[in-house]
Design an enzyme around this catalytic site. Structure first.
Site, PDB file in Angstrom:
ATOM      1  N   ASP A 150      18.000  36.076   5.632  1.00 24.79           N
ATOM      2  CA  ASP A 150      17.297  35.497   6.010  1.00 24.79           C
ATOM      3  C   ASP A 150      15.980  35.229   4.705  1.00 24.79           C
ATOM      4  O   ASP A 150      14.878  35.976   4.798  1.00 24.79           O
ATOM      5  CB  ASP A 150      16.336  36.125   7.258  1.00 24.79           C
ATOM      6  CG  ASP A 150      15.337  35.468   7.807  1.00 24.79           C
ATOM      7  OD1 ASP A 150      14.960  34.250   7.273  1.00 24.79           O
ATOM      8  OD2 ASP A 150      14.476  36.111   8.765  1.00 24.79           O
TER       9      ASP A 150
ATOM     10  N   GLU B  74      14.828  35.731  28.934  1.00 21.25           N
ATOM     11  CA  GLU B  74      15.275  34.463  29.507  1.00 21.25           C
ATOM     12  C   GLU B  74      15.644  33.231  28.619  1.00 21.25           C
ATOM     13  O   GLU B  74      16.167  32.445  29.034  1.00 21.25           O
ATOM     14  CB  GLU B  74      13.882  34.050  30.465  1.00 21.25           C
ATOM     15  CG  GLU B  74      14.234  32.754  31.473  1.00 21.25           C
ATOM     16  CD  GLU B  74      12.950  32.443  32.060  1.00 21.25           C
ATOM     17  OE1 GLU B  74      11.888  33.164  31.725  1.00 21.25           O
ATOM     18  OE2 GLU B  74      13.085  31.530  32.877  1.00 21.25           O
TER      19      GLU B  74
ATOM     20  N   LYS C  29      14.709  32.362   3.979  1.00 18.67           N
ATOM     21  CA  LYS C  29      13.900  31.377   4.618  1.00 18.67           C
ATOM     22  C   LYS C  29      13.518  30.448   3.334  1.00 18.67           C
ATOM     23  O   LYS C  29      12.431  30.241   2.832  1.00 18.67           O
ATOM     24  CB  LYS C  29      12.345  31.920   5.159  1.00 18.67           C
ATOM     25  CG  LYS C  29      12.548  32.539   6.409  1.00 18.67           C
ATOM     26  CD  LYS C  29      11.279  32.467   7.345  1.00 18.67           C
ATOM     27  CE  LYS C  29      11.495  33.112   8.525  1.00 18.67           C
ATOM     28  NZ  LYS C  29      11.981  34.345   8.608  1.00 18.67           N
ATOM     29  N   ILE C  30      14.624  29.980   2.752  1.00 20.13           N
ATOM     30  CA  ILE C  30      14.527  29.213   1.328  1.00 20.13           C
ATOM     31  C   ILE C  30      13.725  27.803   1.831  1.00 20.13           C
ATOM     32  O   ILE C  30      13.854  27.151   2.902  1.00 20.13           O
ATOM     33  CB  ILE C  30      15.990  28.756   1.166  1.00 20.13           C
ATOM     34  CG1 ILE C  30      16.973  30.009   0.959  1.00 20.13           C
ATOM     35  CG2 ILE C  30      16.107  28.028  -0.072  1.00 20.13           C
ATOM     36  CD1 ILE C  30      18.408  29.661   0.793  1.00 20.13           C
ATOM     37  N   ALA C  31      13.059  27.767   0.616  1.00 12.87           N
ATOM     38  CA  ALA C  31      11.859  26.616   0.829  1.00 12.87           C
ATOM     39  C   ALA C  31      11.433  26.040  -0.309  1.00 12.87           C
ATOM     40  O   ALA C  31      10.192  26.229  -0.583  1.00 12.87           O
ATOM     41  CB  ALA C  31      10.662  27.020   1.720  1.00 12.87           C
TER      42      ALA C  31
HETATM   43  P1  BMP Z   1      10.886  41.451  15.556  1.00 15.57           P
HETATM   44  O1  BMP Z   1      11.974  41.447  16.480  1.00 15.57           O
HETATM   45  O2  BMP Z   1      10.576  42.903  14.909  1.00 15.57           O
HETATM   46  O3  BMP Z   1       9.421  40.741  15.736  1.00 15.57           O
HETATM   47  O4  BMP Z   1      11.493  40.693  14.147  1.00 15.57           O
HETATM   48  C1  BMP Z   1      11.673  39.453  14.190  1.00 15.57           C
HETATM   49  C2  BMP Z   1      12.570  39.132  13.154  1.00 15.57           C
HETATM   50  O5  BMP Z   1      12.873  37.787  13.289  1.00 15.57           O
HETATM   51  C3  BMP Z   1      11.877  39.364  11.670  1.00 15.57           C
HETATM   52  O6  BMP Z   1      12.901  39.561  10.934  1.00 15.57           O
HETATM   53  C4  BMP Z   1      11.393  37.905  11.412  1.00 15.57           C
HETATM   54  O7  BMP Z   1      11.424  37.564   9.982  1.00 15.57           O
HETATM   55  C5  BMP Z   1      12.204  36.840  11.971  1.00 15.57           C
HETATM   56  N1  BMP Z   1      11.665  35.493  12.523  1.00 15.57           N
HETATM   57  C6  BMP Z   1      10.400  35.531  13.471  1.00 15.57           C
HETATM   58  O8  BMP Z   1      10.040  36.783  13.833  1.00 15.57           O
HETATM   59  N2  BMP Z   1      10.186  34.269  13.854  1.00 15.57           N
HETATM   60  C7  BMP Z   1      10.591  33.338  13.565  1.00 15.57           C
HETATM   61  O9  BMP Z   1      10.184  32.194  13.646  1.00 15.57           O
HETATM   62  C8  BMP Z   1      11.365  33.386  12.409  1.00 15.57           C
HETATM   63  C9  BMP Z   1      12.192  34.315  12.168  1.00 15.57           C
HETATM   64  O10 BMP Z   1      13.097  34.420  11.196  1.00 15.57           O
END
Ligand code: BMP
Length: 232
Positions: A77, A196, A79-81
Site C-alpha cells: 500500500d 455491513e 499509495k503511489i501518486a
Molecule cells: P485501521 O483499520 O487501523 O483504521 O487501518 C486502516 C488501514 O487502511 C490503514 O493501513 C490505512 O492506511 C488504510 N486505508 C484507510 O484507512 N483508508 C483509506 O481510504 C485507504 C487506506 O488504504
C-alpha cells in the site's frame, strides 16, 4: 473493546446476498519488523492477505514484503501518486520484492495508472486504485471525483478499487460504477465502518481493531467468521 461490540452488534444478515469469495486483509501498520513478523506468524492462518504501508516499509526496509509474502500474499500500500515514470519505478520495486498487488491513488489520472498497470502485467500483479479516503478529509476533495476515478480505473482495466467502509452510501455508488471489479474496504472498526460493507465489498482491510486488540487472534477469528458468512 467497545468498538468491536458496535461493529459486531449490528444485524447483518437480513439483506445479505453472497456474490463472491470475500477477503479479510490485515493492515500491518506497525513500525518494527520483529513485531510485524510476530503478528503475521500469529495470524497468517486466519487472514487472506497482508497489507503493508509506509510505517512498516520505511522502518524495516522493502524486503519486509518478501518476508511476509512467505506466509500470505502482500498488498504493497504505497499509495503511489507520482508522474508516470516515477510511479512505474515504485511499482516495479514493490513487485520485484514479491508484492502481489500495489495500491495507487486514482487522482493521478490515466497516464500514471496505465504506467503502473504496465509494470503489474510484467509481474502478473494486481493494481488497486484509491477512490476516496475513508477518513473525514476524504470528503473534502476526493469524494467529488471518486466515481470518475472508479470509472477510469475500470476502463483502464485495473484489478480493483479501495473504497471507504465509513460511508456506506458512497460505497454503494462506487459499487454501481465498478460492476464486477473487486472492491476492498478499509475503515471497519476503529474508524467507525461496520461489517455491513461486506454486502457491497469483496474484502475488508482491518488494522488496529485486530493488532491493537487484547487478543489479536481472537479478534481476527471473529472478523474471519463474518467474512466467511458473507462469502457463503
Ligand atoms: P485501521 O483499520 O487501523 O483504521 O487501518 C486502516 C488501514 O487502511 C490503514 O493501513 C490505512 O492506511 C488504510 N486505508 C484507510 O484507512 N483508508 C483509506 O481510504 C485507504 C487506506 O488504504
Amino acid at each position: 473493546m467497545r468498538v468491536l461490540k458496535i461493529v459486531f452488534g449490528k444485524s447483518l444478515f437480513a439483506t445479505y446476498r453472497a456474490e463472491s469469495v470475500k477477503e479479510l486483509i490485515l493492515a500491518l501498520d506497525v513500525e518494527e519488523r520483529k513485531i510485524a513478523v510476530r503478528i503475521a506468524e500469529e495470524l497468517s492462518d486466519v487472514i487472506d492477505r497482508f497489507k503493508v504501508n509506509y510505517p512498516l516499509i520505511l522502518s524495516s526496509g522493502i524486503r519486509i514484503i518478501s518476508e511476509l509474502s512467505e506466509m500470505k500474499p502482500v498488498i504493497a500500500d504505497l499509495k503511489i501518486a507520482d508522474v508516470p515514470h516515477v510511479s512505474s519505478k515504485i511499482a516495479d520495486l514493490a513487485f520485484r520484492n514479491d508484492a502481489k498487488a500495489v495500491v495507487v491513488h486514482g487522482f493521478v489520472g490515466s497516464d500514471s495508472l496505465k504506467s503502473v498497470m504496465n509494470v503489474a502485467r510484467r509481474f502478473d500483479g494486481e493494481v488497486y486504485v484509491v477512490t476516496e479516503l475513508s477518513s473525514p478529509g476524504g470528503e473534502e476533495f476526493m469524494s467529488k471525483v471518486s466515481l470518475e476515478i472508479a470509472k477510469k480505473a475500470k476502463e483502464i482495466g485495473c484489478h480493483g478499487l479501495i473504497a471507504p467502509a465509513t460511508r456506506l452510501e458512497r460505497l454503494k455508488e462506487i459499487r454501481s460504477v465498478a460492476g464486477e471489479m473487486r472492491i476492498l474496504c478499509p475503515g471497519v472498526g476503529v474508524q467507525g465502518g461496520t461489517l455491513e460493507v461486506l454486502r457491497y465489498a469483496d474484502g475488508i482491510i482491518v488494522g488496529r481493531s485486530i493488532y491493537e486488540a487484547d487478543n489479536p487472534r481472537q479478534e481476527a477469528k471473529r472478523f474471519r467468521e463474518y467474512v466467511q458468512t458473507y462469502s457463503l
